[in-house]
Write a protein that holds these residues in place. Structure first.
Motif, PDB file in Angstrom:
ATOM      1  N   UNK A   1     -12.985  65.105  41.210  1.00 40.17           N
ATOM      2  CA  UNK A   1     -14.036  66.098  40.940  1.00 40.17           C
ATOM      3  C   UNK A   1     -14.281  66.987  42.157  1.00 40.17           C
ATOM      4  N   UNK A   2     -14.285  66.372  43.345  1.00 47.50           N
ATOM      5  CA  UNK A   2     -14.534  67.167  44.558  1.00 47.50           C
ATOM      6  C   UNK A   2     -13.419  68.182  44.791  1.00 47.50           C
ATOM      7  N   UNK A   3     -12.187  67.800  44.468  1.00 48.02           N
ATOM      8  CA  UNK A   3     -11.075  68.759  44.603  1.00 48.02           C
ATOM      9  C   UNK A   3     -11.240  69.941  43.651  1.00 48.02           C
ATOM     10  N   UNK A   4     -12.004  69.747  42.582  1.00 47.36           N
ATOM     11  CA  UNK A   4     -12.176  70.821  41.600  1.00 47.36           C
ATOM     12  C   UNK A   4     -13.539  71.493  41.694  1.00 47.36           C
TER      13      UNK A   4
ATOM     14  N   UNK B   1     -22.209  69.465  38.519  1.00 52.91           N
ATOM     15  CA  UNK B   1     -22.364  68.012  38.655  1.00 52.91           C
ATOM     16  C   UNK B   1     -21.237  67.324  37.921  1.00 52.91           C
ATOM     17  N   UNK B   2     -20.266  66.813  38.674  1.00 52.00           N
ATOM     18  CA  UNK B   2     -19.193  66.048  38.025  1.00 52.00           C
ATOM     19  C   UNK B   2     -18.563  65.072  39.006  1.00 52.00           C
ATOM     20  N   UNK B   3     -18.104  63.963  38.483  1.00 49.52           N
ATOM     21  CA  UNK B   3     -17.488  62.914  39.281  1.00 49.52           C
ATOM     22  C   UNK B   3     -18.386  61.695  39.380  1.00 49.52           C
ATOM     23  N   UNK B   4     -17.788  60.527  39.074  1.00 56.22           N
ATOM     24  CA  UNK B   4     -18.491  59.249  39.156  1.00 56.22           C
ATOM     25  C   UNK B   4     -17.633  58.323  40.039  1.00 56.22           C
ATOM     26  N   UNK B   5     -17.956  57.030  40.053  1.00 54.38           N
ATOM     27  CA  UNK B   5     -17.262  56.126  40.989  1.00 54.38           C
ATOM     28  C   UNK B   5     -15.741  56.236  40.939  1.00 54.38           C
ATOM     29  N   UNK B   6     -15.192  56.317  39.735  1.00 53.89           N
ATOM     30  CA  UNK B   6     -13.735  56.264  39.620  1.00 53.89           C
ATOM     31  C   UNK B   6     -13.046  57.620  39.727  1.00 53.89           C
TER      32      UNK B   6
END
Ligand SMILES: *Cc1c(COP(=O)(O)O)cnc(C)c1O
Length: 203
Positions: free
Chosen positions: A183-186, A173-178
């Protein structure tokens, strides 16, 4: 995608619900409980904030994932309360990677120690599903890249050494609005998006 609805009214959540969103996340126990009580029962609720042990009992009857487990004592309490209501509670271990942003979370070496000691494996009412993390709040995209890349490498390492035969341990679970696209690339499997869906929060 988890729609992070903290501080937003029921009406905004219903608008997202009516567009098809079923997965929502909240950061505060009281707010989560009252929204859960007021909203359709097919919503899946995740808890993403810092969780105090004395409040675990209020969310355990219905929560479908706790992202932010940051201590062994908290995990003990989730297990105990899960037992009381006959549920196994899916949980993520919060990994501390950011410079200073969050005070919470385990360091990678702490997780390694806990896992190698077997302390995280004996729970009957907790199911470990992966890791959660937050990047430093910065405009420096390279730093965010480094932090998410690091989190992914920690996830892969722990997965291969301690959960190789556990298909359930699969969420990062990682990545927020900005920073969700980074995060998706990782390798993020769950992004937690609030502002980009609901607009700015009014505190
Ligand atoms: C508030 C919050 C989010 C959502 O942040 P946005 O920048 O509004 O998308 C995601 N994760 C956690 C843990 C949060 O507290």
């Amino acid at each position: 995608m988890v729609a992070i609805s903290k501080y937003h009214p029921i009406s905004s959540i219903l608008e997202a619900y009516n567009s098809g969103q079923r997965l929502f996340g909240e950061n505060h126990v009281q707010e989560l409980v009252s929204k859960h009580d007021a909203l359709p029962t097919d919503i899946e609720w995740h808890f993403t904030g810092h969780l105090q042990r004395n409040k675990v009992k209020y969310i355990v009857p219905f929560v479908s994932l706790i992202h932010s487990v940051d201590s062994l004592r908290l995990l003990d309490e989730i297990d105990r309360q899960g037992g009381k209501c006959g549920r196994v509670i899916p949980c993520l271990l919060e990994l501390h990677i950011a410079n200073e942003e969050s005070k919470y979370g385990f360091l990678p070496e702490e997780l390694d120690n806990l896992l190698s000691s077997g302390k995280l494996k004996g729970y009957e009412h907790v199911s470990l599903r992966g890791l959660m993390c937050m990047a430093t709040n910065t405009d420096d995209e390279e730093q965010i890249e480094r932090e998410f890349g690091y989190a992914k490498s920690v996830f892969d390492d722990l997965k291969s050494r301690y959960f190789a035969d556990d298909e359930g341990f699969c969420e990062l679970s990682m990545g927020m609005s900005d920073d969700y696209s980074i995060a998706l690339r990782h390798g993020s499997t769950l992004i937690r998006v609030g502002t980009k869906i609901f607009g700015n929060r009014e505190y």
